[in-house]
Design a protein around this motif. Structure first.
Motif, PDB file in Angstrom:
ATOM      1  N   LEU A 245     -32.049 -15.160-103.414  1.00 22.28           N
ATOM      2  CA  LEU A 245     -31.332 -15.315-104.701  1.00 22.28           C
ATOM      3  C   LEU A 245     -32.207 -14.285-105.745  1.00 22.28           C
ATOM      4  CD1 LEU A 245     -30.921 -19.227-105.435  1.00 22.28           C
ATOM      5  CD2 LEU A 245     -29.200 -17.295-105.079  1.00 22.28           C
ATOM      6  N   ALA A 246     -33.702 -14.512-105.589  1.00 27.19           N
ATOM      7  CA  ALA A 246     -34.528 -13.494-106.474  1.00 27.19           C
ATOM      8  C   ALA A 246     -34.483 -11.990-106.298  1.00 27.19           C
ATOM      9  CB  ALA A 246     -35.919 -14.099-106.146  1.00 27.19           C
ATOM     10  N   ARG A 247     -33.826 -11.510-105.010  1.00 24.65           N
ATOM     11  CA  ARG A 247     -34.154 -10.350-104.647  1.00 24.65           C
ATOM     12  C   ARG A 247     -32.515  -9.422-104.601  1.00 24.65           C
ATOM     13  NH1 ARG A 247     -38.375 -10.437 -99.615  1.00 24.65           N
ATOM     14  NH2 ARG A 247     -39.754 -11.482-100.979  1.00 24.65           N
ATOM     15  N   CYS A 248     -31.479 -10.428-105.251  1.00 18.16           N
ATOM     16  CA  CYS A 248     -29.940  -9.941-105.285  1.00 18.16           C
ATOM     17  C   CYS A 248     -29.849  -9.248-106.503  1.00 18.16           C
ATOM     18  CB  CYS A 248     -29.060 -11.524-105.063  1.00 18.16           C
ATOM     19  SG  CYS A 248     -28.871 -12.368-106.609  1.00 18.16           S
ATOM     20  N   GLY A 249     -30.534  -9.074-107.504  1.00 23.49           N
ATOM     21  CA  GLY A 249     -30.234  -8.235-108.774  1.00 23.49           C
ATOM     22  C   GLY A 249     -29.324  -8.868-109.610  1.00 23.49           C
ATOM     23  N   ASP A 250     -29.252  -9.989-109.533  1.00 21.78           N
ATOM     24  CA  ASP A 250     -28.278 -10.656-110.483  1.00 21.78           C
ATOM     25  C   ASP A 250     -26.712 -10.369-109.872  1.00 21.78           C
ATOM     26  OD1 ASP A 250     -27.388 -12.389-112.505  1.00 21.78           O
ATOM     27  OD2 ASP A 250     -27.406 -10.340-113.942  1.00 21.78           O
ATOM     28  N   GLY A 251     -26.547 -10.179-108.564  1.00 26.47           N
ATOM     29  CA  GLY A 251     -25.160  -9.707-107.982  1.00 26.47           C
ATOM     30  C   GLY A 251     -24.440 -10.859-107.576  1.00 26.47           C
ATOM     31  N   GLU A 252     -23.327 -10.596-107.057  1.00 28.61           N
ATOM     32  CA  GLU A 252     -22.252 -11.415-106.404  1.00 28.61           C
ATOM     33  C   GLU A 252     -22.812 -11.558-104.817  1.00 28.61           C
ATOM     34  OE1 GLU A 252     -19.449 -13.149-107.388  1.00 28.61           O
ATOM     35  OE2 GLU A 252     -19.790 -12.561-109.595  1.00 28.61           O
ATOM     36  N   LEU A 253     -23.066 -12.658-104.272  1.00 34.13           N
ATOM     37  CA  LEU A 253     -23.357 -12.791-102.915  1.00 34.13           C
ATOM     38  C   LEU A 253     -22.118 -12.776-102.086  1.00 34.13           C
ATOM     39  CD1 LEU A 253     -26.393 -14.889-103.621  1.00 34.13           C
ATOM     40  CD2 LEU A 253     -26.610 -12.676-102.962  1.00 34.13           C
ATOM     41  N   HIS A 254     -22.303 -11.852-101.049  1.00 30.40           N
ATOM     42  CA  HIS A 254     -21.257 -12.261 -99.963  1.00 30.40           C
ATOM     43  C   HIS A 254     -21.766 -12.179 -98.443  1.00 30.40           C
ATOM     44  CE1 HIS A 254     -17.630 -10.552-102.431  1.00 30.40           C
ATOM     45  NE2 HIS A 254     -18.854 -10.145-103.267  1.00 30.40           N
ATOM     46  N   PHE A 255     -21.744 -13.355 -97.710  1.00 31.76           N
ATOM     47  CA  PHE A 255     -22.329 -13.579 -96.836  1.00 31.76           C
ATOM     48  C   PHE A 255     -21.254 -12.907 -95.333  1.00 31.76           C
ATOM     49  CE2 PHE A 255     -24.262 -16.425 -99.666  1.00 31.76           C
ATOM     50  CZ  PHE A 255     -25.741 -16.585 -99.299  1.00 31.76           C
ATOM     51  N   VAL A 256     -21.861 -12.185 -94.736  1.00 35.53           N
ATOM     52  CA  VAL A 256     -21.073 -11.194 -93.919  1.00 35.53           C
ATOM     53  C   VAL A 256     -21.132 -12.252 -92.361  1.00 35.53           C
ATOM     54  CG1 VAL A 256     -20.626  -9.322 -92.488  1.00 35.53           C
ATOM     55  CG2 VAL A 256     -21.547  -9.378 -94.924  1.00 35.53           C
ATOM     56  N   GLY A 257     -19.884 -12.313 -91.841  1.00 34.25           N
ATOM     57  CA  GLY A 257     -19.903 -13.266 -90.545  1.00 34.25           C
ATOM     58  C   GLY A 257     -20.297 -14.375 -90.821  1.00 34.25           C
ATOM     59  N   ARG A 258     -20.835 -15.289 -89.726  1.00 38.20           N
ATOM     60  CA  ARG A 258     -20.953 -16.595 -89.638  1.00 38.20           C
ATOM     61  C   ARG A 258     -22.580 -16.905 -89.586  1.00 38.20           C
ATOM     62  NH1 ARG A 258     -18.497 -19.103 -84.562  1.00 38.20           N
ATOM     63  NH2 ARG A 258     -19.813 -17.540 -83.681  1.00 38.20           N
ATOM     64  N   SER A 259     -23.319 -15.996 -89.271  1.00 40.28           N
ATOM     65  CA  SER A 259     -24.781 -16.079 -88.848  1.00 40.28           C
ATOM     66  C   SER A 259     -25.484 -16.994 -90.097  1.00 40.28           C
ATOM     67  CB  SER A 259     -25.534 -14.983 -88.595  1.00 40.28           C
ATOM     68  OG  SER A 259     -24.881 -14.287 -87.589  1.00 40.28           O
ATOM     69  N   LEU A 260     -25.145 -16.602 -91.362  1.00 41.47           N
ATOM     70  CA  LEU A 260     -25.899 -17.256 -92.489  1.00 41.47           C
ATOM     71  C   LEU A 260     -25.024 -18.456 -93.287  1.00 41.47           C
ATOM     72  CD1 LEU A 260     -28.173 -14.450 -94.052  1.00 41.47           C
ATOM     73  CD2 LEU A 260     -28.925 -16.408 -92.701  1.00 41.47           C
ATOM     74  N   ASP A 261     -24.269 -18.891 -92.470  1.00 41.93           N
ATOM     75  CA  ASP A 261     -23.211 -20.261 -93.110  1.00 41.93           C
ATOM     76  C   ASP A 261     -24.065 -21.183 -93.713  1.00 41.93           C
ATOM     77  OD1 ASP A 261     -20.946 -18.761 -92.533  1.00 41.93           O
ATOM     78  OD2 ASP A 261     -20.374 -19.877 -91.037  1.00 41.93           O
ATOM     79  N   SER A 262     -25.268 -21.424 -93.054  1.00 37.64           N
ATOM     80  CA  SER A 262     -26.273 -22.481 -93.353  1.00 37.64           C
ATOM     81  C   SER A 262     -26.742 -22.044 -94.786  1.00 37.64           C
ATOM     82  CB  SER A 262     -27.060 -22.971 -92.389  1.00 37.64           C
ATOM     83  OG  SER A 262     -26.666 -23.483 -91.230  1.00 37.64           O
ATOM     84  N   MET A 263     -27.168 -20.830 -95.062  1.00 32.59           N
ATOM     85  CA  MET A 263     -27.506 -20.572 -96.472  1.00 32.59           C
ATOM     86  C   MET A 263     -26.573 -20.621 -97.203  1.00 32.59           C
ATOM     87  SD  MET A 263     -29.523 -16.915 -97.576  1.00 32.59           S
ATOM     88  CE  MET A 263     -30.807 -17.290 -96.280  1.00 32.59           C
ATOM     89  N   HIS A 264     -25.361 -20.344 -97.059  1.00 35.16           N
ATOM     90  CA  HIS A 264     -24.157 -20.218 -98.151  1.00 35.16           C
ATOM     91  C   HIS A 264     -24.031 -21.773 -98.277  1.00 35.16           C
ATOM     92  CE1 HIS A 264     -19.984 -21.004 -98.621  1.00 35.16           C
ATOM     93  NE2 HIS A 264     -19.991 -19.755 -99.340  1.00 35.16           N
ATOM     94  N   ASP A 265     -24.007 -22.797 -97.309  1.00 35.11           N
ATOM     95  CA  ASP A 265     -23.877 -24.054 -97.759  1.00 35.11           C
ATOM     96  C   ASP A 265     -24.990 -24.677 -98.505  1.00 35.11           C
ATOM     97  OD1 ASP A 265     -21.536 -23.747 -96.197  1.00 35.11           O
ATOM     98  OD2 ASP A 265     -22.509 -24.521 -94.340  1.00 35.11           O
TER      99      ASP A 265
END
Length: 278
Positions: free
Chosen positions: A42-62
């Motif tokens: 969150l801190a390093r996203c530059g105030d952007g829209e976050l798109h989680f690619v694939g399934r690997s980080l589904d847990s972070m998305h959730d």
């Protein structure tokens, strides 16, 4: 309409019914590491829209889905459930399908050129193959549409979650071995490290709610049918538990404390998010 793997709505779980009645509660042994990593994303996203690619980080998305549910960021988390491996040449049909999937997720050359926020791709990264393929496919599409690359390059970000390595001068970083990263501003490619056992769990061992979605399956309608097997039920129970954990005061407090230690906290956008998370 594009085909996407079925995934339950974890915030409004009406569809699940009794599916998880006999599934034991998951043990979220990785939650502390995941929470810190998510805060840094969150801190390093530059105030952007976050798109989680694939399934690997589904847990972070959730987890973030639960944490940000009652904030103005509730609609900034997006899943791009595509597998771009292995890196092989795209034919015309595959290129068309990829562009349709990106457009379904709100990503087109037109939107990139005119959007007010950065588009941030987030994924587990080892050597950067997925980001490399995604970048070149986007770049070709932008050229085909004759959109303003000099405008778009300032709005693209790639945020890799990498294996934690010992801190030492001159440590290797994946982006040093791929030429395309030098076509973007230095701040456009960032990393957040994650403990090795957690990284490998998400990459290789974690049961997933949805099936893998490589290009060979981009027109396969069977992926739209929900699974009910034991691995899917385990994955679904874990996903629901992560959403609930994200809603908890303890996780939100850990997010706030970690974010507050990041250099980007000097930005008003991040201070405003911290205020909402408290």
């Amino acid at each position: 309409m594009t085909i996407r793997p079925f995934r339950w709505d974890l915030v409004r779980p009406d569809q699940v019914g009794t599916l998880l009645d006999r599934t034991p509660p998951p043990r979220l042994w990785f939650l502390p590491d995941l929470t810190v990593c998510a805060a840094k994303v969150l801190a390093r996203c530059g105030d952007g829209e976050l798109h989680f690619v694939g399934r690997s980080l589904d847990s972070m998305h959730d987890l973030l889905g639960g944490a940000l549910e009652r904030t103005s960021w509730h609609d900034r988390l997006h899943r791009l459930p595509l597998s771009l491996k292995p890196r092989e040449a795209f034919g015309r049909r595959e290129t068309r399908l990829l562009r349709e999937h990106l457009a379904e997720g709100g990503i087109t050359p037109h939107s990139l050129a005119r959007g007010t926020r950065s588009t941030v791709f987030v994924d587990l990264v080892f050597e950067g193959d997925t980001f490399t393929e995604l970048y070149y496919q986007l770049r070709q599409w932008i050229d085909d549409e004759r959109e303003a690359w000099q405008v778009i390059r300032r709005k693209l970000r790639f945020l890799g979650v990498t294996l934690r390595q010992p801190t030492r001068p001159g440590a290797w970083r994946w982006q040093e071995d791929v030429a395309w990263t030098r076509e973007l501003p230095a701040s456009a490619v960032r990393n957040v490290s994650l403990a090795r056992d957690v990284w490998y769990y998400f990459a290789d061992d974690q049961p997933k709610v949805t099936p893998s979605f490589p290009r060979q399956r981009w027109t396969d309608e069977t992926v739209t049918v929900p699974g009910h097997g034991k691995p899917v039920r385990r994955a679904l129970a874990e996903a629901f538990a992560l959403v609930d954990a994200g809603r908890s005061a303890a996780v939100r407090d850990r997010l706030v404390r970690t974010i507050s230690g990041e250099p980007a906290i000097a930005g008003p956008w991040l201070r405003a998010l911290v205020t909402e998370l408290r």
